[in-house]
Design a protein around this motif. Structure first.
Motif, short mmCIF file in Angstrom:
data_model
loop_
_atom_site.label_atom_id
_atom_site.label_comp_id
_atom_site.label_asym_id
_atom_site.label_seq_id
_atom_site.Cartn_x
_atom_site.Cartn_y
_atom_site.Cartn_z
N GLY A 182 -6.72 1.30 15.40
CA GLY A 182 -5.64 1.70 16.27
C GLY A 182 -4.30 1.32 15.67
N GLY A 183 -3.23 1.67 16.39
CA GLY A 183 -1.89 1.53 15.84
C GLY A 183 -1.42 0.12 15.61
N GLU A 184 -2.08 -0.88 16.19
CA GLU A 184 -1.60 -2.25 16.05
C GLU A 184 -1.64 -2.73 14.60
OE1 GLU A 184 -2.68 -6.80 17.56
OE2 GLU A 184 -3.75 -5.09 18.40
N GLU A 185 -2.77 -2.53 13.93
CA GLU A 185 -2.91 -3.08 12.58
C GLU A 185 -3.88 -2.26 11.73
OE1 GLU A 185 -2.72 -7.66 10.97
OE2 GLU A 185 -4.54 -7.02 11.98
N ALA A 186 -3.84 -0.95 11.88
CA ALA A 186 -4.74 -0.10 11.11
C ALA A 186 -4.52 -0.22 9.62
CB ALA A 186 -4.57 1.36 11.55
N TYR A 362 -1.64 -8.03 -1.91
CA TYR A 362 -0.76 -8.00 -0.74
C TYR A 362 -0.22 -6.59 -0.51
CZ TYR A 362 -0.99 -13.03 -1.06
OH TYR A 362 -1.46 -14.32 -1.11
N TYR A 363 0.29 -6.37 0.69
CA TYR A 363 0.98 -5.13 0.96
C TYR A 363 2.13 -4.96 -0.05
CZ TYR A 363 -1.04 -5.44 5.73
OH TYR A 363 -1.87 -5.52 6.81
N PRO A 364 2.49 -3.73 -0.37
CA PRO A 364 3.63 -3.52 -1.27
C PRO A 364 4.96 -3.73 -0.55
CG PRO A 364 2.71 -1.41 -0.60
CD PRO A 364 1.79 -2.47 -0.05
N ALA A 365 5.16 -4.97 -0.10
CA ALA A 365 6.33 -5.30 0.72
C ALA A 365 7.64 -5.21 -0.06
CB ALA A 365 6.19 -6.71 1.30
N ASN A 366 7.55 -5.15 -1.40
CA ASN A 366 8.76 -5.03 -2.20
C ASN A 366 9.29 -3.60 -2.26
OD1 ASN A 366 6.60 -4.12 -3.70
ND2 ASN A 366 7.33 -4.95 -5.63
N LYS A 367 8.60 -2.66 -1.65
CA LYS A 367 9.05 -1.27 -1.60
C LYS A 367 9.81 -1.02 -0.29
CE LYS A 367 5.27 0.79 -4.30
NZ LYS A 367 6.16 1.41 -5.31
N THR A 368 11.00 -0.47 -0.41
CA THR A 368 11.75 -0.16 0.81
C THR A 368 11.06 0.92 1.63
OG1 THR A 368 13.11 1.46 -0.37
CG2 THR A 368 13.95 -0.79 -0.25
N SER A 369 10.20 1.69 1.01
CA SER A 369 9.48 2.75 1.71
C SER A 369 8.25 2.23 2.45
CB SER A 369 9.04 3.84 0.72
OG SER A 369 8.22 3.28 -0.29
N TRP A 370 7.84 0.99 2.20
CA TRP A 370 6.58 0.52 2.76
C TRP A 370 6.55 0.55 4.30
CZ3 TRP A 370 1.77 0.42 2.83
CH2 TRP A 370 1.04 -0.47 3.63
N GLU A 372 7.86 2.62 6.32
CA GLU A 372 7.63 4.01 6.70
C GLU A 372 6.19 4.43 6.43
OE1 GLU A 372 8.88 8.45 5.01
OE2 GLU A 372 10.11 6.71 4.50
N ILE A 373 5.68 4.08 5.26
CA ILE A 373 4.32 4.47 4.90
C ILE A 373 3.30 3.71 5.74
CG2 ILE A 373 2.64 4.61 3.02
CD1 ILE A 373 5.14 6.53 2.96
N SER A 374 3.57 2.44 6.00
CA SER A 374 2.68 1.67 6.87
C SER A 374 2.59 2.30 8.25
CB SER A 374 3.19 0.23 6.98
OG SER A 374 2.41 -0.53 7.88
N ALA A 375 3.72 2.76 8.77
CA ALA A 375 3.73 3.42 10.08
C ALA A 375 2.90 4.70 10.06
CB ALA A 375 5.16 3.72 10.50
N GLU A 376 2.96 5.45 8.95
CA GLU A 376 2.16 6.67 8.83
C GLU A 376 0.67 6.36 8.76
OE1 GLU A 376 2.93 9.91 9.11
OE2 GLU A 376 4.88 9.12 9.74
N ILE A 377 0.33 5.30 8.07
CA ILE A 377 -1.08 4.88 8.01
C ILE A 377 -1.58 4.54 9.40
CG2 ILE A 377 -2.67 3.12 7.12
CD1 ILE A 377 -0.83 3.00 4.62
#
Length: 409
Positions: A182-186, A362-370, A372-377
């Motif tokens: 679900g959307g919390e932590e998919a 780790y998540y690609p937290a160094n990307k400014t786009s992350w 946005e992409i995390s939200a799409e996932i």
């Protein structure tokens, strides 16, 4: 809670510059009740610091995880950022030139004490701006009573996990294997299984690589062997969030699920006997493991580099990192505290999580786009395991969006 100054890490008041200074820190709340809110931790820590630094005052505002990032953004947008923020992401602010490099803040011993993989995850363009703050990895939790009733052992491979889930289902377990997409932590649950099969969100040079064969295979396995076989319980994974899945485990309704250390406390509080093992890989040991860390950052706007650096040296002293890690059941982000907890009997339950952070991805937290992409996932990934879902199609669509966002950075 004892918060002790480590004198070797502290400089005198003069190091903060002439005159009095007030620092502002906005931080996230790791507590689960009024009794252990992070505000109490920070109040005790700042009281101890201010006693040794009479020219310095540190004001801390603590917000829930639902609100803290938005609070910081609003302050920044208003032209009045805090001196420090402890939140979930830092890259946007670093890319905008708003943050101090860590090398301009911390003493060399303190900066060198961060675990290497976490420090690198805090870098943008080879310069570290994000300081890791609290970490965890994920392990496979299982209900010992339900496993004993089904006469099964904790799984080490994907096929053993499926076999165990079938046995649990035969015993009438509500959620043989809970799969919260679900959307919390998919984005986390997805990455766990991608890494298990040698995939992930980025390749070895840091570019998005979301629709790789390894990732597609991992999601096809979840879809066909677990969800399609009716082994993930009555709630569709796309509608199951991490929090209710954890609560169901603590209520004895879940046979297995991937979890972080907080679940240990929840299970103990409800009297559930649990075990935890490494997340299974296709043929045994997972090819990689997921690590998660939150971030501390310091804004340049206030011009308090020396004062901020002296305070953060104190925050990251071994004693204070240990206090925070033990109070909130998280893995420490420094080598010194990790070594201490790894060998301490009181931290035995957390030790496997600490060990697995070595070499974690780790998540690609160094990307400014992350973000946005995390939200799409979070929005799209649950559809991959639905009856008519197509992991290849969904991952391909997200990859196209990620590539476009990456090129715009």
């Amino acid at each position: 809670m004892a918060v002790v100054a480590t004198s070797s890490l502290l400089t005198g008041c003069g190091a903060t510059g002439s005159g009095d200074v007030t620092l502002k820190l906005v931080a996230a709340d790791y507590g689960d009740s009024e009794d252990n809110t992070s505000q109490k931790y920070w109040d005790a820590l700042t009281d101890a610091y201010e006693k040794d630094h009479p020219g310095v005052r540190v004001d801390v505002e603590v917000y829930s995880w639902e609100d803290v990032d938005a609070k910081v953004k609003a302050m920044v947008d208003a032209g009045d950022p805090p001196d420090m923020a402890q939140v979930g992401a830092y890259a946007d602010y670093a890319a905008a030139g708003q943050l101090y490099p860590v090398s301009q803040l911390l003493s060399v011993p303190v900066q060198a004490d961060f675990l290497g993989e976490m420090s690198r995850a805090g870098e943008v363009g080879g310069t570290q701006y994000g300081m890791p703050f609290a970490a965890s990895t994920r392990r496979l939790f299982y209900n010992k009573k339900l496993f004993a009733q089904a006469d099964i052992e904790p799984p080490k491979t994907w096929s053993q996990l499926v076999t165990a889930a079938r046995a649990l289902k035969a015993q009438g377990v509500t959620y043989p294997f809970a799969l919260p997409l679900g959307g919390e932590e998919a984005q986390a649950e997805t990455l766990i299984w991608m890494l298990s099969n040698g995939g992930g969100y980025t390749d070895n040079v840091g570019s998005y690589s979301i629709d790789t064969p390894q990732n597609v295979r991992a999601l096809n396995w979840l879809k066909d062997d677990l969800v399609g076989a009716g082994l993930t319980g009555p709630t569709a994974p796309a509608r199951l969030n991490r929090t209710p899945a954890f609560k169901a485990f603590a209520n004895g309704e879940v046979g297995m699920l991937s979890g972080h250390p907080t679940l240990m406390n929840m299970a103990k509080a409800k009297g559930v006997a649990y075990g935890d093992v490494a997340v299974p890989g296709p043929d045994g040991t997972p090819k990689s493991r997921m690590g998660v860390t939150d971030w501390m950052m310091a804004f340049k706007e206030g011009g308090h580099a020396k004062a901020v650096g002296a305070f953060l040296d104190f925050v990251y002293s071994e004693k204070n990192v240990l206090d925070f890690s033990r109070e909130y059941t998280v893995a420490p982000v420094t080598a010194s505290a990790s070594d201490e907890m790894r060998d301490a009997p009181q931290d035995k339950a957390l030790s496997p999580f600490i060990d697995e952070l070595a070499g974690a991805t780790y998540y690609p937290a160094n990307k400014t786009s992350w973000p946005e992409i995390s939200a799409e996932i979070k929005k799209q990934i649950g559809a991959t395991v639905a009856p008519n879902g197509s992991p290849a199609s969904v991952l391909g669509r997200i990859q196209n969006e990620a590539a476009a966002a990456e090129s715009a950075e």
